[in-house]
Each structure stands twice: as structure tokens, then as C-alpha cells.
Design a protein around this motif. Structure first.
Motif, PDB file in Angstrom:
ATOM      1  N   ARG A   1       5.940   5.494  -2.111  1.00  0.00           N
ATOM      2  CA  ARG A   1       5.020   6.631  -2.010  1.00  0.00           C
ATOM      3  C   ARG A   1       5.061   7.474  -3.284  1.00  0.00           C
ATOM      4  O   ARG A   1       4.019   7.931  -3.781  1.00  0.00           O
ATOM      5  CB  ARG A   1       5.381   7.496  -0.806  1.00  0.00           C
ATOM      6  N   ALA A   2       6.244   7.665  -3.817  1.00  0.00           N
ATOM      7  CA  ALA A   2       6.380   8.464  -5.039  1.00  0.00           C
ATOM      8  C   ALA A   2       5.729   7.762  -6.225  1.00  0.00           C
ATOM      9  O   ALA A   2       5.095   8.406  -7.075  1.00  0.00           O
ATOM     10  CB  ALA A   2       7.855   8.730  -5.312  1.00  0.00           C
ATOM     11  N   TRP A   3       5.882   6.438  -6.293  1.00  0.00           N
ATOM     12  CA  TRP A   3       5.298   5.681  -7.406  1.00  0.00           C
ATOM     13  C   TRP A   3       3.782   5.589  -7.269  1.00  0.00           C
ATOM     14  O   TRP A   3       3.036   5.763  -8.239  1.00  0.00           O
ATOM     15  CB  TRP A   3       5.901   4.274  -7.431  1.00  0.00           C
ATOM     16  N   GLY A   4       3.307   5.284  -6.056  1.00  0.00           N
ATOM     17  CA  GLY A   4       1.874   5.079  -5.829  1.00  0.00           C
ATOM     18  C   GLY A   4       1.170   6.372  -5.497  1.00  0.00           C
ATOM     19  O   GLY A   4       0.686   6.570  -4.375  1.00  0.00           O
ATOM     20  N   ARG A   5       1.067   7.227  -6.456  1.00  0.00           N
ATOM     21  CA  ARG A   5       0.524   8.561  -6.202  1.00  0.00           C
ATOM     22  C   ARG A   5      -0.976   8.571  -5.921  1.00  0.00           C
ATOM     23  O   ARG A   5      -1.530   9.595  -5.512  1.00  0.00           O
ATOM     24  CB  ARG A   5       0.822   9.476  -7.396  1.00  0.00           C
ATOM     25  N   ASP A   6      -1.651   7.431  -6.127  1.00  0.00           N
ATOM     26  CA  ASP A   6      -3.098   7.384  -5.913  1.00  0.00           C
ATOM     27  C   ASP A   6      -3.498   6.680  -4.623  1.00  0.00           C
ATOM     28  O   ASP A   6      -4.690   6.465  -4.373  1.00  0.00           O
ATOM     29  CB  ASP A   6      -3.780   6.694  -7.103  1.00  0.00           C
ATOM     30  N   GLY A   7      -2.529   6.288  -3.810  1.00  0.00           N
ATOM     31  CA  GLY A   7      -2.865   5.641  -2.541  1.00  0.00           C
ATOM     32  C   GLY A   7      -1.665   4.961  -1.908  1.00  0.00           C
ATOM     33  O   GLY A   7      -0.748   4.512  -2.616  1.00  0.00           O
ATOM     34  N   PHE A   8      -1.664   4.903  -0.578  1.00  0.00           N
ATOM     35  CA  PHE A   8      -0.562   4.258   0.138  1.00  0.00           C
ATOM     36  C   PHE A   8      -1.116   3.678   1.439  1.00  0.00           C
ATOM     37  O   PHE A   8      -1.989   4.261   2.068  1.00  0.00           O
ATOM     38  CB  PHE A   8       0.542   5.272   0.454  1.00  0.00           C
ATOM     39  N   TRP A   9      -0.622   2.492   1.844  1.00  0.00           N
ATOM     40  CA  TRP A   9      -1.036   1.897   3.117  1.00  0.00           C
ATOM     41  C   TRP A   9       0.146   1.143   3.740  1.00  0.00           C
ATOM     42  O   TRP A   9       1.056   0.692   3.055  1.00  0.00           O
ATOM     43  CB  TRP A   9      -2.231   0.970   2.931  1.00  0.00           C
ATOM     44  N   ASP A  10       0.095   1.056   5.066  1.00  0.00           N
ATOM     45  CA  ASP A  10       1.221   0.414   5.774  1.00  0.00           C
ATOM     46  C   ASP A  10       0.748  -0.513   6.891  1.00  0.00           C
ATOM     47  O   ASP A  10       1.461  -0.724   7.876  1.00  0.00           O
ATOM     48  CB  ASP A  10       2.160   1.479   6.339  1.00  0.00           C
ATOM     49  N   MET A  11      -0.469  -1.111   6.755  1.00  0.00           N
ATOM     50  CA  MET A  11      -0.983  -2.009   7.793  1.00  0.00           C
ATOM     51  C   MET A  11      -0.073  -3.208   8.019  1.00  0.00           C
ATOM     52  O   MET A  11      -0.058  -3.786   9.095  1.00  0.00           O
ATOM     53  CB  MET A  11      -2.384  -2.506   7.417  1.00  0.00           C
ATOM     54  N   GLY A  12       0.706  -3.586   6.994  1.00  0.00           N
ATOM     55  CA  GLY A  12       1.587  -4.750   7.152  1.00  0.00           C
ATOM     56  C   GLY A  12       3.014  -4.394   7.512  1.00  0.00           C
ATOM     57  O   GLY A  12       3.921  -5.205   7.335  1.00  0.00           O
ATOM     58  N   ARG A  13       3.221  -3.181   8.018  1.00  0.00           N
ATOM     59  CA  ARG A  13       4.587  -2.718   8.282  1.00  0.00           C
ATOM     60  C   ARG A  13       5.352  -3.677   9.207  1.00  0.00           C
ATOM     61  O   ARG A  13       6.539  -3.940   9.002  1.00  0.00           O
ATOM     62  CB  ARG A  13       4.564  -1.313   8.881  1.00  0.00           C
ATOM     63  N   LYS A  14       4.672  -4.201  10.231  1.00  0.00           N
ATOM     64  CA  LYS A  14       5.384  -5.079  11.168  1.00  0.00           C
ATOM     65  C   LYS A  14       5.822  -6.390  10.520  1.00  0.00           C
ATOM     66  O   LYS A  14       6.657  -7.111  11.065  1.00  0.00           O
ATOM     67  CB  LYS A  14       4.526  -5.357  12.400  1.00  0.00           C
ATOM     68  N   PHE A  15       5.229  -6.699   9.346  1.00  0.00           N
ATOM     69  CA  PHE A  15       5.638  -7.888   8.594  1.00  0.00           C
ATOM     70  C   PHE A  15       6.562  -7.520   7.431  1.00  0.00           C
ATOM     71  O   PHE A  15       6.883  -8.361   6.591  1.00  0.00           O
ATOM     72  CB  PHE A  15       4.409  -8.621   8.039  1.00  0.00           C
ATOM     73  N   GLY A  16       6.958  -6.253   7.373  1.00  0.00           N
ATOM     74  CA  GLY A  16       7.859  -5.812   6.306  1.00  0.00           C
ATOM     75  C   GLY A  16       7.158  -5.479   5.012  1.00  0.00           C
ATOM     76  O   GLY A  16       7.793  -5.450   3.954  1.00  0.00           O
ATOM     77  N   THR A  17       5.835  -5.200   5.082  1.00  0.00           N
ATOM     78  CA  THR A  17       5.048  -4.976   3.870  1.00  0.00           C
ATOM     79  C   THR A  17       4.441  -3.581   3.847  1.00  0.00           C
ATOM     80  O   THR A  17       3.837  -3.134   4.827  1.00  0.00           O
ATOM     81  CB  THR A  17       3.904  -6.009   3.770  1.00  0.00           C
ATOM     82  N   LEU A  18       4.587  -2.906   2.726  1.00  0.00           N
ATOM     83  CA  LEU A  18       3.936  -1.627   2.466  1.00  0.00           C
ATOM     84  C   LEU A  18       3.229  -1.728   1.118  1.00  0.00           C
ATOM     85  O   LEU A  18       3.657  -2.491   0.245  1.00  0.00           O
ATOM     86  CB  LEU A  18       4.946  -0.476   2.430  1.00  0.00           C
ATOM     87  N   GLY A  19       2.158  -0.952   0.939  1.00  0.00           N
ATOM     88  CA  GLY A  19       1.402  -1.037  -0.303  1.00  0.00           C
ATOM     89  C   GLY A  19       1.103   0.319  -0.893  1.00  0.00           C
ATOM     90  O   GLY A  19       1.102   1.343  -0.194  1.00  0.00           O
ATOM     91  N   ALA A  20       0.834   0.333  -2.201  1.00  0.00           N
ATOM     92  CA  ALA A  20       0.504   1.573  -2.897  1.00  0.00           C
ATOM     93  C   ALA A  20      -0.420   1.283  -4.069  1.00  0.00           C
ATOM     94  O   ALA A  20      -0.507   0.146  -4.550  1.00  0.00           O
ATOM     95  CB  ALA A  20       1.768   2.279  -3.382  1.00  0.00           C
TER      96      ALA A  20
END
Length: 475
Positions: free
Chosen positions: A58-77
Motif C-alpha cells: 500500500r505504501a509503495w503503490g500510492r496510485d492504486g491498490f486492489w485485493d480481489m485475489g486475497r484468497k489466493f494470496g495475491t494483492l496488487g498495487a
């Protein structure tokens, strides 16, 4: 080999390292960086669990964050770069998946090492990683050597790999189309053996792979691999059915070979980004691939010994729509491909006898927003080796397109409507809304196309004459 990694990705590696976690760039990003291909989407794997690395990301991806893949161990920014591009980063905890025999969806198990995570990936060229921030290359399955050879090979026994995830077979063929690589012999044999396993894969996933294949750099090579491997028999059986169906107008090739040639020629006619059919164009490419699939079903041996395919355009259009619906393509693409296949022979009559202005207007109106694509498909379909016939065809198409430009200078062909609208038709004929109104409207549109503007009074007389002769009998 020195691999240039964006400083923003290295920065993310430092942030993970400061917290005591491992981070590595993996998969297609590493492969494409080594091939000198542009990369905007970076996939990472880490020793940290999602709840542990979420604040870092979250700190690195200051322009966007998503967690749709959380149940698969994946977060995005998302990180916006100085050059105006966006850098998309998805981070996934080390994985060690287990697959059920009747499903391609894995039971997610967290792993404990980078090497273990790499071993579960599809092909050796995608099993390489760069540890960050050091940029140390990790290549336990000789992916770099296969990359240099242009070879697609699974990191484990291919039968086991494809049994775990059958979609990998289509991915292999998609990489043939994208990268121009060859499939290693043992891997190719396993694809041939296990093609029927694709039947458990959802239509949507098959559709997505087929779309990527058609939009790739070498789609004809990909289609050829689909057919040779037996996968096309599962996902699009209409294509292998074209083999050995000989078209008398192209006696030097069967319809399958002709289809691949048309696909290549259609791609060559796509335009740059600012043109009217910007490449890569899925609609044009799909129509080129499917334009003749009605021929096997309509093939007829005539008394004179010749072969005919009467109405293969209309039959093929219905077949194309049915197959694309089964593959869950969107309604707009299905409708467009249907129309292109249905109309792909329309222009051929012009070569024998130039059309009247009304026929040209009708061609433009009937093709609608597909006019430019239809012309390109028609040109691509003219694969005769007779230079004189080829020249006459090109000259006829050029002439017709010039006439369209001249007609458009006089009136907007895309906006042609009957001089009487539906409400006026009902008032004049004294009828209620229903099928008859549509038939009358269609007739008046034909009059408008054939005769141009004739004025309100003449239009009323034309409508009344049609009603007296045909329409009133249907009441």
C-alpha cells in the motif's frame, strides 16, 4: 546477461528486505525483460503472507491498490511512472498448489521457498526469477537456455503438468503464436495425448487463450498447432474440418490452407492506431478464420464433376455465431463476425458487372460500421494465383471504394433512412404496430436505396402501391 529492471521494482524489493521478507520478480515479466520486450505488468512472489506485506505494498503503490485475489494470496498495487505510464504490480505469497483431477482450479497451499514456487509454473521460460533488490537470477530449470533456443518445455513431466492444469496446453500454443517458439518434442507429444482433458476447462478460459492467440504476432502458426495437436477438435472443431475440403476456385490448396492464407492477408491489411481498422483487430481476424467454415457442410458434387459450396456464406455465418456463443464471446463480436461471414461474398458480383449507385449504397448500408473490415476481408479472400484475375479484382475493389467516397460527398450513407418513418407508415395505412409496419419500412428503405430521395408525396404513392399489391393481403 544484464537485465534492466525498473528502479520502482527494485525499490519495492528494498522495502520487503527492510522488513525481513524475500521478494522476487517472476514469470512473464522476467522472460520479456530478457527478450527485450516491453513490460508494464510486474508479477512478484514473496515469503510474506498477504497480511504481512499489505502495508508495504500500500505504501509503495500510492496510485492504486486492489485485493480481489486475497484468497489466493495475491494483492496488487499501481504506481504512476514519470514517463506517464503505469506500473502494475501483483505480489503473491510463495505457492505450492494441489489440483483435483476433475478441476483446473488448484487448492491454494502456501509454499516456503522461491524454488518450490517456480516448480509449479507452466514452462521453463516462465520459471525464472530475479531476487530483489539484488537482481540475482534464479533459474533452476534452465529456462534461459530454452529461451535462447526458442523452446517451450515444462519444468516437470509434461503429462503431470497438463493433468494438473489442462489450460497449459493452450498456453503453450499461445506462446507459439506470441513468441514464434517451438514446442519441445516430449511436451508436444503430451499435448497430443492429453488434448481431451481440456473438456474440463471453462469456456471463458478457453476463449481468453484463443483471443490472445489471434491477437498475437503469428496467429496462423498458433492455429496450425491447435489443429495438429488435436486441441482444435475440442475447442473449435470447425477449423480442422476444413482440411482436405477442396475449393474448385482454389484447386492448388484445400480450404484449410486457404483459410490460413486469408488470415495472414487480412492481418497485413490492418492499419496503424489512427486508421479505421487498427491492429490487432479481433473482429477481422476471427471473421477471416471462420469465413469458410460453412464449406464442408454445403459441399456438393455436381453432375459435371465439379464441386460447389452454394450458400456456404449464410450457413457459415450461423455456424460461426453458434461456436462463438459456446465460447462465451460477447454479443457485439458475435454479431459482427456473423455479418462479415454472411457478407464476405457480396462484392464478387461487382467484378463481373459494376453495380449501379443504388447497389453500392445498399452494400454500404448493409455492411454498416463493418464496411472497412468487410472490404479488407474481401480483399484477403481473393487468393487466386492468376495474376490477371487478381489485378482485375483489386481494380474493381479500388473503383468501388472510390465510388463510395463520391457518394458520401453527396449524402451520409450511414444515415440513410426511408422518407416515411414508422409512425407515418401506420397513419397512412391505418394499421397498428406489428410485423407489417416492419415490412413496409423495409420496402421503403429499399426504395430509398434504389431511387434516392423521391419526396414525401411520391413516397406515399409508393407505399400505397406496395400496400395494394402485397401488404393488404397479409392483414
Amino acid at each position: 546477461m544484464r537485465i534492466e529492471v525498473r528502479e520502482e521494482a527494485i525499490e519495492l524489493g528494498r522495502l520487503f528486505e527492510e522488513k525481513g521478507y524475500e521478494l522476487a520478480l517472476v514469470g512473464g515479466a522476467v522472460r520479456d525483460l530478457m527478450l527485450g520486450r516491453p513490460v508494464h505488468d510486474y508479477d512478484f512472489t514473496t515469503s510474506a503472507r498477504p497480511e504481512e506485506f499489505e502495508p508495504i505494498l500500500r505504501a509503495w503503490g500510492r496510485d492504486g491498490f486492489w485485493d480481489m485475489g486475497r484468497k489466493f494470496g495475491t494483492l496488487g498495487a499501481l504506481r504512476r511512472l514519470p514517463d506517464g505510464h503505469d506500473l502494475s504490480a501483483e505480489v503473491t505469497t510463495y505457492r505450492s498448489d494441489e489440483y483435483e483431477p476433475d478441476s483446473r482450479k488448484p487448492e491454494v497451499q502456501y509454499g516456503d521457498s522461491l524454488e518450490g514456487d517456480l516448480s509449479r509454473r507452466d514452462f521453463t521460460i516462465n520459471c525464472m526469477a530475479l531476487r530483489l533488490p539484488s537482481c540475482e537470477l534464479v533459474d533452476p530449470f534452465d529456462g534461459q537456455a530454452d529461451l535462447d533456443k526458442g523452446l517451450l518445455r515444462t519444468p516437470v513431466d509434461p503429462h503431470q503438468s497438463f493433468d494438473d492444469d489442462p489450460l497449459r496446453m493452450m498456453r503453450a500454443i499461445r506462446f507459439v503464436a506470441q513468441l514464434g517458439f517451438d514446442i519441445e518434442a516430449e511436451t508436444a507429444e503430451a499435448i497430443y495425448d492429453m488434448a481431451p482433458r481440456l473438456e474440463i476447462v471453462s469456456a471463458e478460459r478457453v476463449r481468453d487463450e484463443l483471443t490472445k492467440l489471434l491477437l498475437a504476432k503469428y496467429p496462423s502458426d498458433g492455429i496450425d498447432e491447435l489443429v495438429d495437436s488435436g486441441i482444435a477438435d475440442i475447442v473449435m472443431p470447425e477449423i480442422p474440418a476444413l482440411r482436405m475440403t477442396v475449393d474448385p476456385s482454389h484447386p492448388h490448396k484445400d480450404v484449410y490452407e486457404h483459410t490460413l492464407m486469408v488470415l495472414d492477408r487480412a492481418i497485413a491489411l490492418e492499419t496503424d492506431a489512427d486508421g479505421d481498422v487498427p491492429r490487432p483487430d479481433l473482429t477481422l481476424r476471427m471473421a477471416a478464420l471462420l469465413h469458410d467454415i460453412g464449406k464442408p457442410r454445403t459441399r456438393k458434387y455436381e453432375a459435371n464433376g465439379k464441386v460447389s459450396f452454394h450458400h456456404h456464406d449464410a450457413v457459415g455465418a450461423k455456424m460461426a455465431a453458434k461456436r462463438l456463443r459456446a465460447l462465451r464471446f460477447d454479443k457485439e463480436l458475435i454479431a459482427d463476425v456473423y455479418k462479415l461471414v454472411d457478407l464476405h461474398l457480396r462484392f464478387h458480383g461487382y467484378v463481373e458487372e459494376p453495380w449501379t449507385d443504388s447497389a453500392v449504397r445498399r452494400y454500404v448500408v448493409d455492411s454498416g460500421h463493418l464496411y472497412s473490415r468487410l472490404n479488407r476481408l474481401t480483399r484477403a479472400d481473393a487468393t487466386t494465383q492468376n495474376k490477371r484475375k487478381a489485378r482485375l479484382f483489386e481494380e474493381a475493389m479500388d473503383e468501388m471504394e472510390e465510388r463510395v467516397v463520391e457518394l458520401k460527398e453527396k449524402e451520409d450513407l450511414a444515415q440513410i433512412r426511408p422518407e416515411l418513418n414508422g409512425q407515418q407508415i401506420m397513419e397512412i395505412l391505418g394499421i397498428k404496430p406489428g410485423p407489417l409496419v416492419g415490412k413496409a419500412y423495409k420496402h421503403m428503405l429499399a426504395v430509398r436505396l434504389d431511387e434516392g430521395e423521391i419526396g414525401y408525396d411520391e413516397a406515399v404513392r409508393e407505399l400505397q402501391a406496395w400496400w395494394d399489391q402485397i401488404g393488404s393481403k397479409e392483414v
